[in-house]
Design a protein around this motif. Structure first.
Motif, PDB file in Angstrom:
ATOM      1  N   SER A   1       0.831  -1.215   0.000  1.00 31.46           N
ATOM      2  CA  SER A   1       0.000   0.000   0.000  1.00 31.46           C
ATOM      3  C   SER A   1       0.863   1.260   0.000  1.00 31.46           C
ATOM      4  O   SER A   1       0.423   2.303  -0.486  1.00 31.46           O
ATOM      5  N   SER A   2       2.083   1.162   0.541  1.00 35.68           N
ATOM      6  CA  SER A   2       2.966   2.332   0.536  1.00 35.68           C
ATOM      7  C   SER A   2       3.280   2.772  -0.889  1.00 35.68           C
ATOM      8  O   SER A   2       3.447   3.959  -1.151  1.00 35.68           O
ATOM      9  N   ILE A   3       3.330   1.825  -1.799  1.00 35.94           N
ATOM     10  CA  ILE A   3       3.615   2.186  -3.199  1.00 35.94           C
ATOM     11  C   ILE A   3       2.423   2.951  -3.777  1.00 35.94           C
ATOM     12  O   ILE A   3       2.590   3.964  -4.461  1.00 35.94           O
ATOM     13  N   CYS A   4       1.225   2.462  -3.489  1.00 36.51           N
ATOM     14  CA  CYS A   4       0.031   3.193  -3.942  1.00 36.51           C
ATOM     15  C   CYS A   4      -0.040   4.562  -3.263  1.00 36.51           C
ATOM     16  O   CYS A   4      -0.409   5.556  -3.890  1.00 36.51           O
TER      17      CYS A   4
ATOM     18  N   ALA B   1      -8.140   6.933 -10.806  1.00 34.87           N
ATOM     19  CA  ALA B   1      -7.097   6.033 -11.316  1.00 34.87           C
ATOM     20  C   ALA B   1      -6.597   5.061 -10.250  1.00 34.87           C
ATOM     21  O   ALA B   1      -6.140   3.980 -10.585  1.00 34.87           O
ATOM     22  N   ILE B   2      -6.654   5.474  -8.996  1.00 36.82           N
ATOM     23  CA  ILE B   2      -6.170   4.615  -7.912  1.00 36.82           C
ATOM     24  C   ILE B   2      -7.390   4.087  -7.165  1.00 36.82           C
ATOM     25  O   ILE B   2      -8.088   4.829  -6.488  1.00 36.82           O
ATOM     26  N   ILE B   3      -7.633   2.797  -7.319  1.00 40.57           N
ATOM     27  CA  ILE B   3      -8.802   2.172  -6.683  1.00 40.57           C
ATOM     28  C   ILE B   3      -8.289   1.361  -5.508  1.00 40.57           C
ATOM     29  O   ILE B   3      -7.608   0.362  -5.685  1.00 40.57           O
ATOM     30  N   ARG B   4      -8.609   1.833  -4.318  1.00 41.42           N
ATOM     31  CA  ARG B   4      -8.027   1.244  -3.118  1.00 41.42           C
ATOM     32  C   ARG B   4      -9.054   0.384  -2.398  1.00 41.42           C
ATOM     33  O   ARG B   4     -10.272   0.633  -2.479  1.00 41.42           O
ATOM     34  N   ASP B   5      -8.517  -0.557  -1.703  1.00 45.34           N
ATOM     35  CA  ASP B   5      -9.352  -1.467  -0.925  1.00 45.34           C
ATOM     36  C   ASP B   5     -10.358  -0.702  -0.073  1.00 45.34           C
ATOM     37  O   ASP B   5     -11.550  -0.970  -0.096  1.00 45.34           O
ATOM     38  N   GLU B   6      -9.862   0.346   0.642  1.00 46.95           N
ATOM     39  CA  GLU B   6     -10.752   1.060   1.568  1.00 46.95           C
ATOM     40  C   GLU B   6     -11.839   1.837   0.849  1.00 46.95           C
ATOM     41  O   GLU B   6     -12.886   2.099   1.399  1.00 46.95           O
TER      42      GLU B   6
ATOM     43  N   LEU C   1      -4.718  -0.625  -8.718  1.00 47.39           N
ATOM     44  CA  LEU C   1      -5.654  -1.242  -7.779  1.00 47.39           C
ATOM     45  C   LEU C   1      -4.876  -1.743  -6.574  1.00 47.39           C
ATOM     46  O   LEU C   1      -3.898  -2.482  -6.720  1.00 47.39           O
ATOM     47  N   ASP C   2      -5.321  -1.319  -5.417  1.00 44.40           N
ATOM     48  CA  ASP C   2      -4.654  -1.719  -4.176  1.00 44.40           C
ATOM     49  C   ASP C   2      -5.523  -2.743  -3.456  1.00 44.40           C
ATOM     50  O   ASP C   2      -6.535  -2.383  -2.855  1.00 44.40           O
ATOM     51  N   ASP C   3      -5.129  -3.984  -3.578  1.00 45.79           N
ATOM     52  CA  ASP C   3      -5.811  -5.096  -2.900  1.00 45.79           C
ATOM     53  C   ASP C   3      -7.313  -5.082  -3.189  1.00 45.79           C
ATOM     54  O   ASP C   3      -8.117  -4.940  -2.275  1.00 45.79           O
ATOM     55  N   PRO C   4      -7.712  -5.253  -4.451  1.00 46.08           N
ATOM     56  CA  PRO C   4      -9.124  -5.139  -4.791  1.00 46.08           C
ATOM     57  C   PRO C   4      -9.937  -6.382  -4.447  1.00 46.08           C
ATOM     58  O   PRO C   4     -11.144  -6.384  -4.624  1.00 46.08           O
ATOM     59  N   VAL C   5      -9.287  -7.443  -3.994  1.00 47.90           N
ATOM     60  CA  VAL C   5     -10.015  -8.702  -3.840  1.00 47.90           C
ATOM     61  C   VAL C   5     -10.371  -9.026  -2.395  1.00 47.90           C
ATOM     62  O   VAL C   5     -10.766 -10.145  -2.101  1.00 47.90           O
ATOM     63  N   GLN C   6     -10.244  -8.073  -1.496  1.00 50.94           N
ATOM     64  CA  GLN C   6     -10.697  -8.318  -0.115  1.00 50.94           C
ATOM     65  C   GLN C   6     -12.170  -8.667  -0.139  1.00 50.94           C
ATOM     66  O   GLN C   6     -12.957  -8.025  -0.819  1.00 50.94           O
TER      67      GLN C   6
END
Lengths: 155, 675
Positions: free
Chosen positions: B38-41, B131-136, B589-594
């Motif tokens: 997540s730090s990279i995102c 552009a940045i789709i994050r888990d949260e 996408l940051d961890d989209p599969v939670q």
């Protein structure tokens, strides 16, 4: 049965009555894998991306829907896709969504909105409209522009 | 434009330098929890906006905020702190952008990232949001967003915010024009009032002017000056005021003379009254003197009687005690032939006789006291009577003297008034003076009216000029009011029209987007029963965007969290793929599969593969190694657009570091054909 392949996947598509699909999907899948085993060994990675696509024009009953879900959730050997009620070309396209590019791309353009707005405001003095649409001007400037435009018009 | 590389130094979980070289096609970043994915995102967002939106700026805990944790801390000091991103343009040229604790050094013009003409306000924030789709934020920015905020998000994402600004501005302009119009209405009312006032004055002046007959103005002037006793150098205006004052004075003099006349008639009576009062006062003074003597004599008698009584009373306590003694003696009696008081031997007869003597002494004393008391009371009564008599006569004398004084004062005042008015206290003299004064007043009054009538003619002309000017001012104001009313109506019309146009634009955009949204929804298959999705837009002042599946079922309240995530992804991906103003085509996408099961994770992989077929760069972080491998297999690497898999790990004390990098090359082509 039609075979297909692209840069990342391989598979087959066949069309049959739903009952036949439900009873013989496994055999067809295994048959495909067996027949192409040698070829698939050339790319073990691509062999992971195998697709078995079954299309039918029939409408499934609730029990048949349940059976279809079970088939699709079986990840053994190939990725299974079972699509029913296929009657048109767009139905076929939908059925193949898993490996075709995004079909309904659209570029949402808002360029015409200001033009449309200007046309709709044709009854308002042009100077007032332009002041209103100019983002760089303050509200007080626009008020002044409206007042002057209408006083001029009144004269 | 796409991301070529990013280097984190002392940023978030990267203590030392963490360089990430992205694949031009796709990059899969994997690693355990806390490895730094997540730090990279975060770094990608930070390089654009300088903050991290997944943390609320107002979120404070223990006095600390996220801004205190952007850069590496924990006691160690990183060599240098910065985030450096390298971008590749379509012509393969590269540009870079650096963020440090001091700020962002853009390194290139922002118009490389977005279209200058059509971008929304705050374009870099919009870019990151889409552009940045994050888990949260997958459900937070889509399915779980309130419908008003969802509309707002979509509106801003597609760049229609200008219309909102224009609409608000038109509203402000309308309000201001209305206020200006109200102010002018008040001004107009005042001006009309003035016009009416002047017209009324003109009417009055005309009436006055009509009374001006053939008047010899110089002769009139001379006569007025003479009657009023005024200097000759007065102008007509001054003369008019002076004559008015003189007339008022004359009227006052007439009133004073009338009062004096009454006083004069009273004079004889006052004089007679004074004589009688004087005689009465003298007689009464003599009586008062006699009463005073009698009173003082009575007082002396009373004092003497009181003193005698007092002396007698001094002895009475002893008598009282004696009486008590006698009583006890009677009660106790002799005690064995002894006196109970002195214990002396005494016979019964002697004891009784002694008691008798005491009784007789008491009675004698009491009798004397009684007499003295009676005498004292009589003297007191005598004194009281004499005193009352004296007081009555004294009051009477005071009254007489007051009346006498009043009569004298009245006489004196009458004399003074007569002196002031320049007359004697002769009734005839006073009556003559009254007549003379009234005559002068009458003449002055007539003269004044004639004078005013002469002046009134000039006044009418002047007032008519004033009226014309006032009417012209009011007319100008009335015209301005009409203009302002039209301007305000047009401003309102502009506001309503803008609202309508923006509504239509959003509606058209949503309609245009609908097939894409439906396709992505279908591809992701959130729900086995509902294979299609629709949008609904409503509201006039505030606007709302909601989704519906099946028979108007709201998925927000019926889908599970995993299903809502899948729907949310469909919406966010649809928005991402449809931004006309954005030149940055990388999807992160940051961890989209939670919370998403394997079946739907597979669908997501297929969707991303389809997006890759458009030539878009995809960067995806996942925790599960199996899913990472699946994505590497499916996301279509080619010689032009290669893929990379990066595994991160966290080294205690050192922060995030790269454990493994693997290049993902293209898969063999035409295997079936070559068979």
């Amino acid at each position: 049965m039609v075979l297909f392949e692209d840069d990342s996947l391989i598979g087959f598509v066949c069309e049959a009555p739903l009952q036949q699909i439900l009873s013989s999907w496994g055999a067809r899948q295994d048959d495909f894998v067996k027949k192409n085993a040698g070829t698939l060994r050339k790319s073990s990675t691509k062999a992971w991306n195998l697709y078995s696509v079954f299309l039918s024009g029939d409408s499934p009953s609730p029990d048949e829907k349940k059976a279809i879900i079970s088939i699709e959730e079986d990840f053994h050997a190939t990725r299974k896709i079972v699509q029913t009620e296929i009657t048109t070309l767009s139905d076929v396209t939908r059925a193949l969504y898993s490996f075709i590019p995004i079909q309904n791309l659209v570029s949402l353009s808002t360029e015409n909105t200001l033009r449309t707005l200007r046309a709709r405001l044709s009854s308002v003095p042009t100077a007032a409209v332009e002041a209103l649409l100019d983002q760089g001007k303050s509200d007080d400037f626009v008020v002044q522009a409206f007042q002057e435009a209408h006083e001029t018009k009144g004269d | 434009m796409r991301l070529k590389a990013i280097e984190l130094s002392g940023f978030r979980g990267a203590r030392e330098s963490l360089p990430i070289l992205f694949g031009s096609g796709f990059t899969i970043i994997t690693g355990r929890n806390g490895s730094g994915k997540s730090s990279i995102c975060d770094a990608i967002e930070f390089i654009f906006t300088g903050h991290l939106s997944r943390f609320s700026a107002g979120d404070v805990e223990g006095g600390e905020r996220i801004s205190d944790y952007i850069w590496w801390r924990d006691g160690s000091t990183a060599a240098h702190k910065q985030v450096k991103a390298i971008f590749e343009l379509e012509n393969r040229k590269t540009v870079e952008r650096i963020a440090t604790p001091e700020g962002i050094r853009p390194g290139f013009q922002d118009d490389l990232l977005f279209d200058e003409k059509s971008h929304p306000p705050d374009p870099l924030t919009r870019l990151c949001q889409t552009a940045i789709i994050r888990d949260e934020s997958i459900t937070r920015l889509s399915t779980d967003l309130p419908e008003a905020d969802r509309f707002d998000f979509f509106y801003k994402a597609i760049g229609l915010t200008d219309l909102v600004t224009i609409e608000q501005r038109a509203h402000n302009v309308y309000q201001k024009l209305r206020r200006n119009s109200e102010d002018l209405e008040k001004q107009y009312a005042i001006q009309r009032e003035r016009v009416a006032g002047i017209i009324s004055e003109i009417s009055q002046a005309r009436v006055t002017a009509s009374q001006a007959e053939d008047i010899d103005l110089p002769k009139l002037r001379t006569r007025l000056l003479e009657i009023a006793g005024l200097p000759s150098d007065l102008s007509l205006g001054q003369l008019s005021s002076a004559v008015q004052r003189a007339l008022a004075d004359l009227k006052q003099r007439t009133s004073a003379l009338e009062r004096l006349k009454i006083d004069v008639e009273q004079l004889a009576k006052w004089r007679e009254q004074s004589k009688v009062l004087e005689l009465s006062s003298q007689a009464l003074e003599e009586k008062l003197s006699a009463a005073d003597i009698a009173m003082k004599s009575a007082e002396k008698g009373q004092i003497e009687a009181g003193e005698r009584l007092k002396s007698a009373q001094v002895e009475s306590p002893a008598i009282k005690l004696l009486a008590q003694l006698r009583q006890y003696g009677s009660l106790i009696g002799l005690q064995n032939g002894h006196c109970p008081l002195c214990n002396s031997v005494v016979s019964e007869a002697s004891f009784s006789a002694h008691l008798q003597e005491i009784q007789q002494a008491i009675e004698r004393t009491n009798g004397t006291l009684m007499q003295l008391t009676e005498a004292d009371a009589a003297k007191a009564a005598e004194y009281s009577k004499r005193k009352d008599e004296f007081q009555v006569q004294s009051l009477e004398l005071s009254r007489l003297r007051s009346e006498l004084e009043a009569a004298r004062m009245a006489l004196q005042k009458a004399e003074e008034r007569a002196r002031t008015l320049g007359v004697t206290l002769d009734p005839d003299d006073v009556a003559r003076e009254v007549l003379s004064t009234e005559k002068k007043a009458t003449e002055l009054d007539k003269g004044l009216r004639d004078l005013q009538a002469s002046v009134a003619l000039d006044r009418v002309a002047e007032l008519e000029k004033q009226r014309d000017l006032a009417q012209r001012d009011a007319e100008t104001t009335a015209r301005r009011i009409e203009w302002l009313a039209t301007a305000a109506r047009n401003a309102k019309s502009a506001e309503d029209t803008t609202k309508r146009v923006s509504w239509e634009a959003v509606d058209e955009c949503l309609a245009a987007l609908s097939p894409l949204l439906s396709e992505l929804y279908y591809r992701l298959k959130p729900h086995s029963d509902y294979s299609d999705i629709r949008y609904r837009m409503r509201g006039d002042v505030k606007r709302f965007l909601s989704f519906a599946v099946g028979r108007d079922i709201n998925p927000r309240f019926t889908f599970s969290s995993g299903q809502r995530r899948a729907l949310g992804l469909a919406f966010l991906l649809a928005v991402h793929l449809s931004r006309p103003w954005c030149n940055f085509h990388t999807l992160i996408l940051d961890d989209p599969v939670q919370h998403i099961d394997d079946y739907r994770a597979l669908h997501l992989a297929e969707v991303l593969s389809s997006i890759r077929q458009l030539g878009h760069q995809v960067i995806c972080t996942v925790e599960d190694p199996g899913l990472a491998e699946l994505l590497c297999r499916r996301l279509r690497s080619s010689t032009a657009d290669d893929g990379v898999k990066i595994e991160l790990e966290y080294e205690p004390g050192m922060g995030s570091r790269i454990k493994e990098i693997r290049s993902i090359g293209p898969l063999p082509e035409r295997i079936l054909l070559s068979a």
